[in-house]
Write an enzyme that holds these catalytic residues in place. Structure first.
Site, PDB file in Angstrom:
ATOM      1  N   CYS A  20      -8.089  -5.093  39.398  1.00 14.12           N
ATOM      2  CA  CYS A  20      -7.591  -4.375  40.579  1.00 14.12           C
ATOM      3  C   CYS A  20      -6.441  -3.457  40.194  1.00 14.12           C
ATOM      4  O   CYS A  20      -5.296  -3.893  40.088  1.00 14.12           O
ATOM      5  CB  CYS A  20      -7.117  -5.370  41.637  1.00 14.12           C
ATOM      6  SG  CYS A  20      -8.437  -6.336  42.329  1.00 14.12           S
ATOM      7  N   GLN A  70     -25.395  -3.347  46.638  1.00  9.47           N
ATOM      8  CA  GLN A  70     -24.020  -2.917  46.915  1.00  9.47           C
ATOM      9  C   GLN A  70     -23.121  -4.140  47.080  1.00  9.47           C
ATOM     10  O   GLN A  70     -23.492  -5.087  47.761  1.00  9.47           O
ATOM     11  CB  GLN A  70     -24.007  -2.077  48.199  1.00  9.47           C
ATOM     12  CG  GLN A  70     -24.722  -0.749  48.060  1.00  9.47           C
ATOM     13  CD  GLN A  70     -23.876   0.299  47.352  1.00  9.47           C
ATOM     14  OE1 GLN A  70     -22.688   0.114  47.107  1.00  9.47           O
ATOM     15  NE2 GLN A  70     -24.515   1.413  47.005  1.00  9.47           N
ATOM     16  N   CYS A 114      -8.669 -15.054  43.603  1.00 11.85           N
ATOM     17  CA  CYS A 114      -8.863 -13.606  43.464  1.00 11.85           C
ATOM     18  C   CYS A 114      -8.831 -12.948  44.849  1.00 11.85           C
ATOM     19  O   CYS A 114      -9.404 -13.456  45.810  1.00 11.85           O
ATOM     20  CB  CYS A 114     -10.214 -13.373  42.784  1.00 11.85           C
ATOM     21  SG  CYS A 114     -10.704 -11.661  42.727  1.00 11.85           S
ATOM     22  N   CYS A 154     -19.924   8.250  44.173  1.00 11.90           N
ATOM     23  CA  CYS A 154     -18.935   7.222  43.819  1.00 11.90           C
ATOM     24  C   CYS A 154     -17.890   7.811  42.878  1.00 11.90           C
ATOM     25  O   CYS A 154     -17.086   7.085  42.316  1.00 11.90           O
ATOM     26  CB  CYS A 154     -19.612   5.997  43.210  1.00 11.90           C
ATOM     27  SG  CYS A 154     -20.625   6.376  41.782  1.00 11.90           S
TER      28      CYS A 154
HETATM   29  N1  SAH Z   1     -28.784   4.248  46.543  1.00  9.68           N
HETATM   30  C1  SAH Z   1     -28.639   2.930  46.005  1.00  9.68           C
HETATM   31  C2  SAH Z   1     -28.219   2.867  44.525  1.00  9.68           C
HETATM   32  C3  SAH Z   1     -27.123   3.740  44.065  1.00  9.68           C
HETATM   33  S1  SAH Z   1     -26.546   3.376  42.436  1.00  9.68           S
HETATM   34  C4  SAH Z   1     -27.743   2.087  46.876  1.00  9.68           C
HETATM   35  O1  SAH Z   1     -27.123   2.566  47.812  1.00  9.68           O
HETATM   36  O2  SAH Z   1     -27.651   0.886  46.659  1.00  9.68           O
HETATM   37  C5  SAH Z   1     -27.326   4.614  41.477  1.00  9.68           C
HETATM   38  C6  SAH Z   1     -28.738   4.308  41.060  1.00  9.68           C
HETATM   39  O3  SAH Z   1     -29.217   5.411  40.304  1.00  9.68           O
HETATM   40  C7  SAH Z   1     -28.924   3.081  40.173  1.00  9.68           C
HETATM   41  O4  SAH Z   1     -29.880   2.221  40.760  1.00  9.68           O
HETATM   42  C8  SAH Z   1     -29.457   3.648  38.836  1.00  9.68           C
HETATM   43  O5  SAH Z   1     -30.394   2.799  38.203  1.00  9.68           O
HETATM   44  C9  SAH Z   1     -30.109   4.933  39.289  1.00  9.68           C
HETATM   45  N2  SAH Z   1     -30.238   5.991  38.274  1.00  9.68           N
HETATM   46  C10 SAH Z   1     -29.369   6.292  37.263  1.00  9.68           C
HETATM   47  N3  SAH Z   1     -29.793   7.367  36.587  1.00  9.68           N
HETATM   48  C11 SAH Z   1     -30.959   7.774  37.163  1.00  9.68           C
HETATM   49  C12 SAH Z   1     -31.854   8.837  36.922  1.00  9.68           C
HETATM   50  N4  SAH Z   1     -31.631   9.702  35.932  1.00  9.68           N
HETATM   51  N5  SAH Z   1     -32.940   8.969  37.717  1.00  9.68           N
HETATM   52  C13 SAH Z   1     -33.152   8.103  38.747  1.00  9.68           C
HETATM   53  N6  SAH Z   1     -32.336   7.067  39.023  1.00  9.68           N
HETATM   54  C14 SAH Z   1     -31.242   6.894  38.247  1.00  9.68           C
END
Ligand code: SAH
Length: 390
Positions: free
Chosen positions: A21, A219, A95, A345
């Site tokens: 953190c 998430q 934590c 993010c």
């Molecule tokens: N939209 C989802 C996941 C977001 S995290 C949610 O809200 O939970 C980002 C995701 O992108 C991960 O699952 C990762 O495996 C995927 N990812 C990373 N590089 C990628 C690529 N080049 N093409 C497609 N997916 C990809």
């Protein structure tokens, strides 16, 4: 700056040793201001940055916690958080961000280990079995998954140790074991077997059910995820029958919720094969038909759509920290969806991608940061863009 006033209301006893953190010395209000300001500085040139969505209670939001085991010199089993800087283990059952029940379970398991014959793995000489423990909790379902990561096969369903865990923690719904043979290696690499229960838990998000297994991505802050998804889907203004690409879709959550709520036709693309299979299972679990899944690189797939002259009304993109690749954005502007909903993010790569998109026919209509990870320096942003020619 570290006056008493600025300190977090709750205090973490391991804050100095654990690097998890970064903002634990700020009270929550200041953390939110800091995050708002970070996004404001990077994105104000594209439009108004709305007020960050924070949490009313920013503590114990994590639904996934990873613990490391170590045998101390005095023979005691230590269970704690991995400290990346020193390779050490910080004992921390209070934590600030981990789920409180998960911390209690970790404590109970550690106590049971003290009197058991299970050997703790030693990274120094590779002896012993038990390396790590992962606990995932279903925020709404209350289901709990416990996964042991071992250097070799260690547990059987009728082991007395497993029986004791289930007796003392009756809310644990499933236990699995992953055999991880690499000395350092990725935390959850290796074959998984079920010791107790179904091998996965489920939880609900925006009234839909999702399967969560030890290895699947989900998430980690479900309360804020609901708020973020609701905002992203509302702002996408999808209509029945519209063609939507959900890129970087993970286990399909945004796309499945959007398809169910709006009747839009969703195409979901994800690179990771496990996440892709989970996404398909999740659509089936919720009986959502108007979504299809592709296991591919998002750039390669959108390039193919552009080459074939396919039409898209909206692109929802939720890429990793590196942001969208240039190739992905080049094909996106060829297809020219009316709306783009970018869930980011990392505001730095969002800034870079917004430069590109605003130079190529898009304008940002809505920018709002979300605090998905209180006490850490991470900040998530939803940015909704529309095509200027609309
Ligand atoms: N939209 C989802 C996941 C977001 S995290 C949610 O809200 O939970 C980002 C995701 O992108 C991960 O699952 C990762 O495996 C995927 N990812 C990373 N590089 C990628 C690529 N080049 N093409 C497609 N997916 C990809």
């Amino acid at each position: 700056m570290n006056t008493a006033k600025n300190k977090a209301e709750k205090v973490c006893t391991a804050a100095k040793k654990c690097s998890g953190c970064q903002l634990s010395n700020m009270n929550y209000e200041r953390q939110l201001k800091w995050k708002q300001n970070t996004v404001y500085k990077l994105l104000r040139q594209f439009g108004t940055v709305k007020k960050i969505v924070g949490m009313s209670d920013p503590c114990h939001y994590r639904n996934k916690q990873q613990f490391v085991f170590k045998r101390a010199k005095n023979g005691k089993v230590v269970c704690g958080l991995y400290q990346s800087k020193t390779n050490g283990v910080v004992e921390c059952f209070d934590c600030l961000i981990n789920n409180e029940r998960a911390c209690e379970i970790a404590k109970t398991v550690t106590e049971l280990l003290q009197s058991s014959k299970i050997k703790i793995y030693s990274p120094k000489n590779g002896s012993g079995n038990l390396k790590h423990m992962l606990i995932k909790t279903g925020n709404k379902s209350g289901e709990i998954l416990l996964c042991f990561v071992c250097a070799k096969r260690t547990f059987k369903p009728d082991d007395i140790f497993i029986k004791h865990i289930i007796e003392q923690c009756p809310d644990i719904t499933t236990i699995t074991e992953i055999v991880n043979k690499t000395p350092e290696g990725v935390f959850l690499d290796g074959e998984e077997s079920i010791i107790f229960g179904r091998g996965y838990i489920t939880d609900s998000l925006c009234k839909m059910r999702f399967k969560i297994s030890a290895k699947s991505f989900y998430q980690i802050n479900p309360t804020q995820t609901e708020r973020l998804y609701t905002c992203a889907i509302e702002r996408a203004r999808l209509e029945k029958g519209e063609q939507v690409l959900d890129a970087y879709s993970g286990v399909g959550t945004i796309g499945i919720i959007a398809a169910a709520q709006t009747g839009a036709e969703v195409l979901s693309v994800e690179l990771n094969p496990d996440a892709y299979s989970n996404a398909r299972e999740n659509a089936e679990l919720n009986d959502v038909q108007n979504i299809s899944f592709v296991n591919d690189d998002a750039q390669r797939y959108i390039e193919e759509l552009a080459k074939n002259g396919e039409h898209l009304d909206c692109v929802i993109a939720d890429p990793p920290r590196a942001g969208c690749s240039r190739g992905f954005l080049l094909s996106l502007i060829k297809i020219k969806p009316k709306r783009v909903v970018y869930v980011s993010c990392n505001p730095k790569t969002l800034q870079r991608d917004l430069y590109f998109l605003t130079k190529n026919g898009y304008k940002a209509d809505f920018i709002r940061p979300f605090d998905m990870f209180p006490f850490t320096n991470h900040v998530e942003t939803v940015c909704v863009m529309s095509c200027k020619e609309d």
